[in-house]
Design a protein around this motif. Structure first.
Motif, PDB file in Angstrom:
ATOM      1  N   LEU A 118      33.427  98.020 -40.244  1.00 39.88           N
ATOM      2  CA  LEU A 118      32.262  98.442 -39.465  1.00 39.88           C
ATOM      3  C   LEU A 118      31.123  98.983 -40.322  1.00 39.88           C
ATOM      4  O   LEU A 118      29.960  98.605 -40.136  1.00 39.88           O
ATOM      5  CB  LEU A 118      32.653  99.525 -38.457  1.00 39.88           C
ATOM      6  N   ASP A 119      31.447  99.905 -41.223  1.00 39.52           N
ATOM      7  CA  ASP A 119      30.392 100.600 -41.955  1.00 39.52           C
ATOM      8  C   ASP A 119      30.993 101.262 -43.202  1.00 39.52           C
ATOM      9  O   ASP A 119      31.919 102.070 -43.096  1.00 39.52           O
ATOM     10  CB  ASP A 119      29.760 101.671 -41.046  1.00 39.52           C
ATOM     11  N   LYS A 120      30.468 100.916 -44.353  1.00 39.47           N
ATOM     12  CA  LYS A 120      31.019 101.409 -45.619  1.00 39.47           C
ATOM     13  C   LYS A 120      30.878 102.927 -45.763  1.00 39.47           C
ATOM     14  O   LYS A 120      31.766 103.598 -46.269  1.00 39.47           O
ATOM     15  CB  LYS A 120      30.342 100.727 -46.816  1.00 39.47           C
ATOM     16  N   ILE A 121      29.765 103.463 -45.312  1.00 35.45           N
ATOM     17  CA  ILE A 121      29.546 104.911 -45.420  1.00 35.45           C
ATOM     18  C   ILE A 121      30.553 105.661 -44.538  1.00 35.45           C
ATOM     19  O   ILE A 121      31.149 106.652 -44.954  1.00 35.45           O
ATOM     20  CB  ILE A 121      28.093 105.297 -45.031  1.00 35.45           C
ATOM     21  N   ALA A 122      30.750 105.170 -43.320  1.00 36.40           N
ATOM     22  CA  ALA A 122      31.719 105.791 -42.424  1.00 36.40           C
ATOM     23  C   ALA A 122      33.120 105.706 -43.030  1.00 36.40           C
ATOM     24  O   ALA A 122      33.902 106.656 -42.926  1.00 36.40           O
ATOM     25  CB  ALA A 122      31.692 105.113 -41.056  1.00 36.40           C
ATOM     26  N   TYR A 123      33.410 104.594 -43.669  1.00 34.62           N
ATOM     27  CA  TYR A 123      34.708 104.429 -44.331  1.00 34.62           C
ATOM     28  C   TYR A 123      34.896 105.494 -45.406  1.00 34.62           C
ATOM     29  O   TYR A 123      35.935 106.145 -45.474  1.00 34.62           O
ATOM     30  CB  TYR A 123      34.800 103.024 -44.931  1.00 34.62           C
ATOM     31  N   ILE A 124      33.881 105.698 -46.232  1.00 34.79           N
ATOM     32  CA  ILE A 124      33.975 106.686 -47.316  1.00 34.79           C
ATOM     33  C   ILE A 124      34.083 108.094 -46.744  1.00 34.79           C
ATOM     34  O   ILE A 124      34.864 108.912 -47.231  1.00 34.79           O
ATOM     35  CB  ILE A 124      32.778 106.548 -48.287  1.00 34.79           C
ATOM     36  N   ARG A 125      33.333 108.390 -45.683  1.00 38.61           N
ATOM     37  CA  ARG A 125      33.433 109.706 -45.037  1.00 38.61           C
ATOM     38  C   ARG A 125      34.861 109.974 -44.579  1.00 38.61           C
ATOM     39  O   ARG A 125      35.435 111.026 -44.834  1.00 38.61           O
ATOM     40  CB  ARG A 125      32.536 109.760 -43.794  1.00 38.61           C
ATOM     41  N   PHE A 126      35.417 108.999 -43.854  1.00 42.06           N
ATOM     42  CA  PHE A 126      36.763 109.165 -43.317  1.00 42.06           C
ATOM     43  C   PHE A 126      37.780 109.271 -44.447  1.00 42.06           C
ATOM     44  O   PHE A 126      38.655 110.136 -44.433  1.00 42.06           O
ATOM     45  CB  PHE A 126      37.121 107.995 -42.392  1.00 42.06           C
ATOM     46  N   ALA A 127      37.659 108.399 -45.440  1.00 39.69           N
ATOM     47  CA  ALA A 127      38.616 108.369 -46.551  1.00 39.69           C
ATOM     48  C   ALA A 127      38.591 109.670 -47.339  1.00 39.69           C
ATOM     49  O   ALA A 127      39.632 110.146 -47.796  1.00 39.69           O
ATOM     50  CB  ALA A 127      38.322 107.186 -47.467  1.00 39.69           C
ATOM     51  N   SER A 128      37.408 110.267 -47.490  1.00 37.74           N
ATOM     52  CA  SER A 128      37.316 111.500 -48.265  1.00 37.74           C
ATOM     53  C   SER A 128      38.111 112.638 -47.615  1.00 37.74           C
ATOM     54  O   SER A 128      38.701 113.467 -48.296  1.00 37.74           O
ATOM     55  CB  SER A 128      35.856 111.918 -48.465  1.00 37.74           C
ATOM     56  N   VAL A 129      38.159 112.640 -46.296  1.00 34.67           N
ATOM     57  CA  VAL A 129      38.930 113.655 -45.581  1.00 34.67           C
ATOM     58  C   VAL A 129      40.392 113.228 -45.484  1.00 34.67           C
ATOM     59  O   VAL A 129      41.300 113.991 -45.785  1.00 34.67           O
ATOM     60  CB  VAL A 129      38.346 113.886 -44.163  1.00 34.67           C
ATOM     61  N   TYR A 130      40.606 111.973 -45.108  1.00 37.64           N
ATOM     62  CA  TYR A 130      41.962 111.466 -44.888  1.00 37.64           C
ATOM     63  C   TYR A 130      42.792 111.492 -46.164  1.00 37.64           C
ATOM     64  O   TYR A 130      43.952 111.872 -46.149  1.00 37.64           O
ATOM     65  CB  TYR A 130      41.880 110.039 -44.332  1.00 37.64           C
ATOM     66  N   LYS A 131      42.189 111.115 -47.261  1.00 39.71           N
ATOM     67  CA  LYS A 131      42.926 111.071 -48.530  1.00 39.71           C
ATOM     68  C   LYS A 131      42.863 112.393 -49.289  1.00 39.71           C
ATOM     69  O   LYS A 131      43.415 112.507 -50.371  1.00 39.71           O
ATOM     70  CB  LYS A 131      42.403 109.935 -49.400  1.00 39.71           C
ATOM     71  N   GLY A 191      50.342 108.301 -40.938  1.00 40.83           N
ATOM     72  CA  GLY A 191      49.677 107.657 -42.067  1.00 40.83           C
ATOM     73  C   GLY A 191      49.353 106.200 -41.795  1.00 40.83           C
ATOM     74  O   GLY A 191      48.330 105.676 -42.247  1.00 40.83           O
ATOM     75  N   HIS A 192      50.206 105.534 -41.021  1.00 42.46           N
ATOM     76  CA  HIS A 192      49.940 104.135 -40.669  1.00 42.46           C
ATOM     77  C   HIS A 192      48.710 104.042 -39.765  1.00 42.46           C
ATOM     78  O   HIS A 192      47.876 103.144 -39.919  1.00 42.46           O
ATOM     79  CB  HIS A 192      51.163 103.518 -39.992  1.00 42.46           C
ATOM     80  N   VAL A 193      48.595 104.971 -38.831  1.00 45.44           N
ATOM     81  CA  VAL A 193      47.419 104.999 -37.950  1.00 45.44           C
ATOM     82  C   VAL A 193      46.160 105.236 -38.796  1.00 45.44           C
ATOM     83  O   VAL A 193      45.142 104.577 -38.599  1.00 45.44           O
ATOM     84  CB  VAL A 193      47.556 106.073 -36.854  1.00 45.44           C
ATOM     85  N   GLY A 194      46.248 106.151 -39.761  1.00 42.82           N
ATOM     86  CA  GLY A 194      45.121 106.423 -40.647  1.00 42.82           C
ATOM     87  C   GLY A 194      44.705 105.193 -41.426  1.00 42.82           C
ATOM     88  O   GLY A 194      43.507 104.916 -41.595  1.00 42.82           O
ATOM     89  N   GLU A 195      45.670 104.410 -41.879  1.00 42.96           N
ATOM     90  CA  GLU A 195      45.358 103.173 -42.609  1.00 42.96           C
ATOM     91  C   GLU A 195      44.680 102.153 -41.700  1.00 42.96           C
ATOM     92  O   GLU A 195      43.748 101.455 -42.119  1.00 42.96           O
ATOM     93  CB  GLU A 195      46.625 102.573 -43.231  1.00 42.96           C
ATOM     94  N   LEU A 196      45.132 102.071 -40.456  1.00 44.52           N
ATOM     95  CA  LEU A 196      44.492 101.162 -39.495  1.00 44.52           C
ATOM     96  C   LEU A 196      43.040 101.578 -39.250  1.00 44.52           C
ATOM     97  O   LEU A 196      42.140 100.739 -39.174  1.00 44.52           O
ATOM     98  CB  LEU A 196      45.264 101.139 -38.174  1.00 44.52           C
ATOM     99  N   VAL A 197      42.810 102.889 -39.137  1.00 45.05           N
ATOM    100  CA  VAL A 197      41.455 103.408 -38.937  1.00 45.05           C
ATOM    101  C   VAL A 197      40.585 103.080 -40.141  1.00 45.05           C
ATOM    102  O   VAL A 197      39.449 102.601 -39.998  1.00 45.05           O
ATOM    103  CB  VAL A 197      41.468 104.934 -38.665  1.00 45.05           C
ATOM    104  N   MET A 198      41.117 103.291 -41.331  1.00 42.52           N
ATOM    105  CA  MET A 198      40.345 103.000 -42.540  1.00 42.52           C
ATOM    106  C   MET A 198      39.996 101.518 -42.614  1.00 42.52           C
ATOM    107  O   MET A 198      38.863 101.155 -42.979  1.00 42.52           O
ATOM    108  CB  MET A 198      41.108 103.451 -43.787  1.00 42.52           C
ATOM    109  N   HIS A 199      40.927 100.660 -42.270  1.00 41.57           N
ATOM    110  CA  HIS A 199      40.669  99.220 -42.282  1.00 41.57           C
ATOM    111  C   HIS A 199      39.523  98.863 -41.333  1.00 41.57           C
ATOM    112  O   HIS A 199      38.622  98.088 -41.694  1.00 41.57           O
ATOM    113  CB  HIS A 199      41.946  98.458 -41.900  1.00 41.57           C
ATOM    114  N   GLU A 200      39.546  99.430 -40.132  1.00 38.63           N
ATOM    115  CA  GLU A 200      38.482  99.144 -39.159  1.00 38.63           C
ATOM    116  C   GLU A 200      37.138  99.711 -39.612  1.00 38.63           C
ATOM    117  O   GLU A 200      36.101  99.065 -39.452  1.00 38.63           O
ATOM    118  CB  GLU A 200      38.861  99.673 -37.776  1.00 38.63           C
ATOM    119  N   LEU A 201      37.148 100.924 -40.162  1.00 38.19           N
ATOM    120  CA  LEU A 201      35.889 101.515 -40.634  1.00 38.19           C
ATOM    121  C   LEU A 201      35.309 100.713 -41.792  1.00 38.19           C
ATOM    122  O   LEU A 201      34.087 100.585 -41.911  1.00 38.19           O
ATOM    123  CB  LEU A 201      36.101 102.974 -41.040  1.00 38.19           C
ATOM    124  N   LYS A 202      36.151 100.179 -42.635  1.00 42.50           N
ATOM    125  CA  LYS A 202      35.686  99.366 -43.755  1.00 42.50           C
ATOM    126  C   LYS A 202      34.953  98.134 -43.236  1.00 42.50           C
ATOM    127  O   LYS A 202      33.957  97.708 -43.817  1.00 42.50           O
ATOM    128  CB  LYS A 202      36.887  98.955 -44.620  1.00 42.50           C
TER     129      LYS A 202
END
Length: 158
Positions: A119-132, A106-117
């Motif tokens: 880089l690109d908001k759409i990519a962040y939402i894509r990842f978050a929708s699956v991750y969360k 989960g910590h790795v997932g949070e780090l990924v979400m932080h970086e995607l946020k």
């Protein structure tokens, strides 16, 4: 250092040099038993922490899997390969600098979400929708509203 020829435990260092890249040391050695010479190379080895999954199982950190996850979220988005590499580097650096031997996935997932946020908001939402694991549309809308803020609400009212 054991001699590769006679397995004797004692060797003598004759010469030490840095590699051209500066990331390794080359040592010329001589066995004190059989008098044969050989070369060794020393490199820095940083161990990534073990990833502890939700079910409690443990697995080695996989940089390729991390890259694939980011690339999937960033698919068809205007983000350069250089920006992706920098994000991967920042994530790995944070994992290494934590000093932990094990890290919860989960910590790795949070780090990924932080970086995607970043880089690109759409990519962040894509990842978050699956991750969360969004359960319904309302959760998805709440995520989108995080980015909308007051400025986007005003645009819609004009």
């Amino acid at each position: 250092m054991k001699c590769p020829f006679c397995q004797h435990e004692e060797t003598q260092v004759l010469d030490t040099r840095d590699s051209e890249e500066g990331d390794a040391i080359r040592r010329r050695r001589r066995c004190t038993n059989c008098d044969k010479r050989f070369t060794t190379h020393e490199r820095i080895e940083l161990a990534m922490p073990i990833i502890v999954k939700k079910n409690g199982s443990r697995t080695e950190f996989d940089g390729d899997k991390l890259r694939a996850s980011l690339m999937l979220a960033l698919r068809k988005r205007p983000v350069s390969a250089e920006s992706l590499d920098e994000a991967l580097h920042r994530i790995k650096e944070k994992l290494l600098s934590s000093g932990e031997r094990e890290i919860i996935s989960g910590h790795v997932g949070e780090l990924v979400m932080h970086e995607l946020k970043r880089l690109d908001k759409i990519a962040y939402i894509r990842f978050a929708s699956v991750y969360k694991s969004f359960e319904d549309v309302a959760e998805f809308q709440n995520m989108i509203e995080e980015f909308s803020g007051p400025a986007a609400s005003r645009k819609g009212k004009k």
